[in-house]
Design an enzyme around this catalytic site. Structure first.
Site, mmCIF file in Angstrom:
data_model
loop_
_atom_site.group_PDB
_atom_site.id
_atom_site.type_symbol
_atom_site.label_atom_id
_atom_site.label_comp_id
_atom_site.label_asym_id
_atom_site.label_seq_id
_atom_site.Cartn_x
_atom_site.Cartn_y
_atom_site.Cartn_z
ATOM 1 C CG ASP A 67 1.821 3.397 -2.202
ATOM 2 O OD1 ASP A 67 2.116 4.364 -1.790
ATOM 3 O OD2 ASP A 67 2.535 2.266 -1.983
ATOM 4 C CG ASN A 136 6.154 -8.384 1.931
ATOM 5 O OD1 ASN A 136 6.618 -7.295 1.719
ATOM 6 N ND2 ASN A 136 5.099 -8.478 1.619
ATOM 7 C CG HIS A 138 5.669 -4.181 0.120
ATOM 8 N ND1 HIS A 138 5.282 -4.903 1.419
ATOM 9 C CD2 HIS A 138 5.712 -3.059 0.490
ATOM 10 C CE1 HIS A 138 4.873 -3.927 2.184
ATOM 11 N NE2 HIS A 138 5.139 -2.682 1.662
ATOM 12 C CD GLU A 143 1.947 -6.900 -0.628
ATOM 13 O OE1 GLU A 143 3.337 -7.295 -0.060
ATOM 14 O OE2 GLU A 143 1.479 -6.431 0.180
HETATM 15 C C1 GLP Z 1 4.002 0.879 2.675
HETATM 16 C C2 GLP Z 1 4.171 1.624 1.648
HETATM 17 C C3 GLP Z 1 5.436 1.217 0.952
HETATM 18 C C4 GLP Z 1 6.357 1.385 2.213
HETATM 19 C C5 GLP Z 1 6.200 0.273 3.399
HETATM 20 C C6 GLP Z 1 7.336 0.303 4.562
HETATM 21 O O1 GLP Z 1 3.280 -0.525 2.623
HETATM 22 N N1 GLP Z 1 3.243 1.308 0.852
HETATM 23 O O2 GLP Z 1 5.839 2.359 0.150
HETATM 24 O O3 GLP Z 1 7.918 1.576 1.921
HETATM 25 O O4 GLP Z 1 4.756 0.072 3.764
HETATM 26 O O5 GLP Z 1 6.657 1.090 5.447
HETATM 27 P P1 GLP Z 1 7.428 1.480 6.610
HETATM 28 O O6 GLP Z 1 8.204 2.508 6.237
HETATM 29 O O7 GLP Z 1 6.299 2.117 7.647
HETATM 30 O O8 GLP Z 1 8.296 0.246 7.233
#
Ligand code: GLP
Length: 251
Positions: A67, A136, A138, A143
């Site tokens: 993304d 959540n 995702h 989402e």
């Molecule tokens: C972001 C990314 C995801 C990632 C998620 C968790 O929103 N787009 O790909 O898995 O957050 O992030 P973290 O690893 O900082 O908890």
């Protein structure tokens, strides 16, 4: 889903880096799907070290990231482009033309989504997709409520995701409101998936992933239907799982 339980974030990163390394050693032309976020930072650091130590080249590896924020250029310090260069690409020998992320500045984001889907297809699909998970549920920026059939698309970020990611930005107002993300079906097309989960704050969602229903309100729940998913999770993240589920899987 195969669960590998490790002690802490550091051990998770070492195990994950080894997993990715083995993929590249076995298949030097691999297409890797890559992720951003705090969870994967240690993995990339370990991977860089392994590359140096074992003199492993990434010359023929191609990568596609999950993304990118809409509205941020690749030079913006908060873009995922920048994150990937900073944490991985600038430290290994992958040629610049071999790594790909959605273009956050595309004039017509819908066309960019189409281009990205075609790009993944032209590379022959993703051999190994690395994933983190949002609190959540995702995956990428898909989402809760996103169709399991979705392909690369533009998403409006939920407030909880914007708040969770605000720690990287000067202020919450500067966190973009939209992103381009691979869709859930795009992710599910990957041949193998490696999901990393660490920390107490992820224990709840990991519990839901294990014992909850297959439900579009929990995007990651679709992973249960994929034939080759490995989850590497640390002790804090598995703290709400049943002991019996852990014992058989302990490394
Ligand atoms: C972001 C990314 C995801 C990632 C998620 C968790 O929103 N787009 O790909 O898995 O957050 O992030 P973290 O690893 O900082 O908890």
């Amino acid at each position: 889903m195969k669960l590998v339980v490790v002690k802490n974030d550091q051990e998770m990163s070492q195990t994950a880096a080894r997993f990715i390394m083995e993929q590249v050693k076995r298949h030097p032309h691999s297409v890797l799907g890559l992720a951003t976020g705090g969870t994967v930072v240690g993995t990339y650091a370990q991977l860089i070290d392994l590359c140096k130590l074992e003199k492993q080249s990434f010359q023929h590896v191609r990568t596609v990231n999950l993304d990118e924020y809409v509205g941020l250029s690749s030079e913006n310090l908060n873009s995922y482009h920048y994150f990937m260069r900073d944490h991985l690409f600038d430290h290994i020998d992958i040629p610049v033309e071999n790594y790909h992320l959605p273009n956050g500045l595309a004039k017509i984001p819908a066309n960019e989504c189409e281009r990205y889907e075609q790009l993944i297809e032209s590379l022959g699909g993703i051999d190994l997709q690395l994933l983190g998970i949002g609190r959540n549920g995702h995956i990428g920026f898909n989402e809760p409520g996103t169709s399991f059939l979705s392909r690369t698309h533009v998403v409006r970020l939920t407030e909880s995701t914007r708040q969770a990611n605000a720690r990287y930005f000067p202020s919450l107002e500067e966190v973009p409101t939209e992103a381009i993300t691979m869709g859930i079906a795009t992710i599910m097309n990957s041949k193998k998936i490696l999901l990393l989960v660490s920390g107490k704050h992820k224990a709840n969602i990991l519990q839901q992933l294990f014992y909850g229903p297959l439900d579009e309100r929990i995007p990651a729940s679709i992973l249960k239907t994929h034939p080759h998913v490995t989850i590497i999770a640390d002790e804090e993240a598995v703290s709400l799982l049943d002991r019996n589920d852990l014992e058989v899987n302990m490394t």
